[in-house]
Design a protein around this motif. Structure first.
Motif: not given
Ligand code: AG3
Length: 277
Positions: A189-195, A216-218, A234-245
């Protein structure tokens, strides 16, 4: 005679300032990399400022530190080795170490003076840096991730704004190195500033990460002292999806912002943010 009032202003955009009354300038320094200040503010308590930008305050640091830490750590089923790039105040390390399964948390910080000032003046935030499971490495995060392969379950990029020493932490080549530095099922995960103010940046980062990571999820949170308050990660993942937890399996830990009910809700984006990416 009335007491003299002192005010600190962060110029958040060329046309907007964020101003706090300060009761004391606790510490200032010109480090090798940046201007550093610790201020005592009336509204938010002690505040860490780097190159004129508010990094963290005692009153609202929990929002940012919990958001950037617990979303990735509760998305990975068994995070044992975790690295923080930047984050010299130690707030992310403190949150990471709330997870019992974490064996080691590395702080990779370029500017040792940020760590020293935080240890001295922000003990509530830096308190976990002396923990047995924490290890501080003073080096350039870009160099560190490109020299270490297949090493971490989770990497958290707690950078300053994309100016000065942090520019390279927002580039494609850095995200590729982060990919290589993660284990085969790792995520970052990286902090990616203000929308509100940084739409081009968010879009560029999202697409750069998407071209490297399968998932990839925001997600968004609210941090009162940052520009606009609304903040992106911004989250980048090789396998696990935060929405499937399976959120029923998330352990209750001591937090004030993050909770299992929020885990997936953080990824529900307002329409204008959906349109950015
Ligand atoms: N890192 C992100 C700070 C960005 C704030 N930007 C600004 N005020 N213009 C925070 C470090 C906390 N560990």
């Amino acid at each position: 005679m009335a007491e003299m009032e002192l005010w600190f202003t962060e110029q958040q955009t060329p046309d907007l300032g964020f101003t706090c009354k300060i009761t004391k300038t606790i510490y200032t320094a010109k480090t090798q990399y940046q201007d550093l200040a610790i201020l005592e503010t009336k509204q938010f308590g002690r505040m860490l400022v780097l190159d004129g930008a508010v990094q963290t305050t005692i009153a609202d640091e929990f929002c940012y530190h919990e958001l950037i830490s617990h979303v990735p750590l509760f998305t990975h089923p068994n995070p044992k080795k975790v690295a923080v790039i930047g984050g010299g105040d130690g707030g992310v390390i403190r949150e990471i170490l709330k997870h019992d399964e974490v064996e080691k948390a590395y702080l990779i910080e370029i500017d040792k003076e940020v760590i020293e000032a935080s240890k001295k003046y922000l003990p509530e935030i830096s308190c976990a840096l002396d923990d047995k499971r924490a290890e501080v490495i003073i080096t350039d995060g870009i160099k560190f991730v490109s020299e270490n392969k297949n090493m971490f379950d989770v990497i958290i990029v707690d950078s300053t704004d994309p100016v000065g020493p942090a520019v390279g932490l927002f580039q494609d080549s850095f995200y590729k190195a982060v990919f290589e530095c993660l284990k085969e099922d790792g995520l970052f995960v990286a902090q990616t500033e203000s929308p509100f103010y940084d739409q081009d940046l968010i879009k560029n980062v999202f697409h750069a990460v998407k071209s490297i990571f399968p998932i990839t999820r925001l997600y968004l949170g609210f941090i009162p002292t940052y520009p606009s308050g609304l903040w992106s990660f911004t989250l980048g993942s090789k396998k696990y999806d935060p929405l499937e937890v399976d959120i029923s399996r998330i352990k209750r830990i001591d937090t004030r912002y993050y909770n299992p009910e929020l885990h997936k809700a953080l990824f529900a984006l307002p329409t204008f943010v959906q349109e950015i990416i």
